[in-house]
Scaffold this active site. Structure first.
Site, PDB file in Angstrom:
ATOM      1  N   CYS A  79      47.463  56.202  81.476  1.00  0.00           N
ATOM      2  CA  CYS A  79      47.185  55.337  80.320  1.00  0.00           C
ATOM      3  C   CYS A  79      47.535  53.881  80.629  1.00  0.00           C
ATOM      4  O   CYS A  79      46.877  53.251  81.413  1.00  0.00           O
ATOM      5  CB  CYS A  79      47.874  55.866  79.068  1.00  0.00           C
ATOM      6  N   HIS A 167      46.514  62.053  79.105  1.00  0.00           N
ATOM      7  CA  HIS A 167      47.900  62.423  79.415  1.00  0.00           C
ATOM      8  C   HIS A 167      47.959  63.791  80.083  1.00  0.00           C
ATOM      9  O   HIS A 167      47.980  64.818  79.390  1.00  0.00           O
ATOM     10  CB  HIS A 167      48.748  62.433  78.139  1.00  0.00           C
ATOM     11  N   GLU A 169      50.484  65.105  81.356  1.00  0.00           N
ATOM     12  CA  GLU A 169      51.789  65.700  81.068  1.00  0.00           C
ATOM     13  C   GLU A 169      51.812  66.433  79.726  1.00  0.00           C
ATOM     14  O   GLU A 169      52.694  67.266  79.483  1.00  0.00           O
ATOM     15  CB  GLU A 169      52.893  64.633  81.088  1.00  0.00           C
TER      16      GLU A 169
END
Length: 506
Positions: A79, A167, A169
């Site tokens: 990001c 993302h 994660e």
């Protein structure tokens, strides 16, 4: 030298999740503030740039000279991190007309790129951004896009530099772990970070750091300080003295029972009765931050006093873990709450600190405890804050309020065990509110205290969901508390998640 991945934190709320996912893949990972890249780069195998609350073009945006790392280490920007790479290379970042938040799907993805090797192109990814990359530098190539994101991922030609605008994660990115695993592969990073390897390396480091010095360790009864005690005992043995302080804010019967447990571990433990000291210093104090700091200082006072009785103590051991540090200290300057063993410490201490668990999350601490042979009842014990019931009594502290909360909490926790629910929640607690309500006991009007029951599920304390405990169980707990705890006539149940709430009320 421990091989590791460095995550540079630009203030994202998910930075810690990146580190967790990397560690789950058995690679060691450390988080550094964006402006404190380690000078000693030995062992660094790759770098990940986190997201950020800022836009790259904001006046106050966190900046970093990418020349220090680009082309020197494999690099993955997430990001804001991806946008910073593009911005520094002369590309263009613009505000989106509509903020991109939530699930998205690839419209096109180059699964031949090593970062996306083996990726299911139909799997969803998680977006959370207000900006888009609208123009890539000439040396960059687009490797993924979604319906709404023209550049969902890119690679710099001829170098190991990637950026993604989603993302990996986040659990909502279903194949995010595969993407991060691919990044570890291209970094040639060892996958040998396990509880056993942590114990081995930590004990070696403790022996090197402490030598023949003596350490005093404050025990709380929880898994963090208990695992810390076993690690230090393994490293320095008789040079460790453990102190278990009864500050009058422990759970009912906890001081006596836990002290016996510690002695059974073969630890050198001193039990210190200090209720009156803490009650006196907390008298009239309602502010939660002030309570934490008073208790933090109170512990240090006790440890210093005990250290004087012992001979030549130089170190204070603490069970500080990563979430304590994250919540207490932020690169954005925002403190969620001070922890008694982080923000609650006095500025000047006579003892040096040793905190062997400060880079671990709670679930990692438990796995280390299991590897050390700690009994299951300790490993699975719910987290309990160092300030104890002080942060579960809203308002000022009195012995009578402590008695009420201890009795109510004892009923709640005992019934969780009795009904087989204790191990199904991450943490359960009772809170005493600073309000009273009207009730009826028999034929008489009452005007007494209200308590709140709280139970949550979590893996690392960074996020948590409220637990939907059975109604008949809650009814039983409420009935028992109201009938058996003098001073309580109302019981409520907290159904707030973290965020926006925290697990503890203070």
């Amino acid at each position: 030298m421990q091989e590791k991945i460095v995550v540079l934190d630009f203030g994202s709320k998910t930075t810690q999740l990146i580190a967790r996912r990397i560690r789950e893949l058995k690679a060691f990972c450390e988080i550094y503030p964006y402006n404190k890249f380690p000078e000693n780069t030995d062992g660094i195998k790759g770098v990940i740039l986190s997201g950020s609350p800022f836009s790259v073009y904001d006046k106050n945006a966190f900046d970093f000279d990418l020349k220090l790392i680009r082309k020197k280490f494999p690099l993955l920007g997430i990001c804001y991190g991806a946008q910073l790479i593009v911005h520094k290379a002369g590309g263009k970042i613009e505000a989106s007309k509509n903020r991109e938040y939530g699930r998205a799907f690839f419209e096109s993805v180059n699964t031949n790129d090593v970062l996306f090797k083996g990726l299911n192109p139909l799997a969803p990814v998680w977006m959370s951004q207000g900006d888009n990359i609208t123009q890539l530098p000439a040396e960059f190539e687009k490797i993924a896009l979604t319906t709404d994101i023209p550049v969902a991922a890119f690679k710099a030609r001829g170098e190991a530099t990637w950026g993604v605008q989603f993302h990996p994660e986040a659990l909502q990115t279903e194949e995010g772990s595969k993407i991060l695993s691919n990044f570890l592969d291209l970094c040639n990073c060892a996958r040998n970070w396990t509880p056993a390897s942590f114990i081995e390396s930590t004990v070696v480091e403790l022996k090197r750091t402490l030598g023949n010095d003596k350490v005093v360790l404050g025990l709380s009864g929880g898994v963090d300080s208990s695992v810390t005690a076993l690690l230090l005992n393994k490293a320095i043995g008789k040079n460790l003295t453990c102190i278990f302080v009864d500050h009058g804010l422990l759970r009912k019967y906890e001081f006596e029972t836990v002290l016996k447990d510690y002695e059974s571990f073969g630890l050198n433990v001193i039990g210190v009765e200090a209720k009156e000291k803490f009650y006196r210093e907390l008298a009239g104090v309602s502010d939660p931050e002030q309570k934490r700091k008073i208790i933090g200082k109170g512990f240090i006072d006790v440890f210093d006093e005990e250290a004087k009785r012992l001979d030549n103590i130089q170190w204070l051991g603490q069970g500080t873990i990563y979430p304590d540090i994250i919540e207490s200290l932020s690169i954005t300057g925002t403190t969620i709450k001070s922890h008694h063993n982080v923000g609650g410490l006095p500025e000047v201490m006579k003892l040096k600190l040793v905190e062997p668990l400060k880079l671990l999350f709670k679930d990692e601490v438990r796995r280390v405890g299991a590897a050390l042979g700690m009994p299951k009842r300790f490993i699975d014990r719910h987290p309990f804050p160092g300030p104890g019931l002080a942060v579960r009594i809203l308002g000022d502290i009195t012995p009578e309020k402590v008695r009420i909360l201890q009795d109510a909490d004892h009923i709640f926790i005992s019934l969780l065990h009795e009904w087989g629910l204790y191990d199904k929640v991450w943490q359960a607690l009772t809170v005493l509110l600073p309000v009273r309500s009207v009730g009826i006991m028999g034929d008489e009007r009452t005007y007494e205290n209200a308590v709140v029951l709280r139970a949550v599920t979590s893996t690392d304390a960074m996020t948590a969901e409220w637990s939907p405990l059975p109604y008949d169980f809650l009814a039983k707990v409420s009935n028992d508390i109201i009938n058996k705890v003098k001073g309580v006539n109302r019981v409520t149940y907290d159904i707030s998640s973290k965020p926006p709430a925290t697990i503890e009320w203070e």
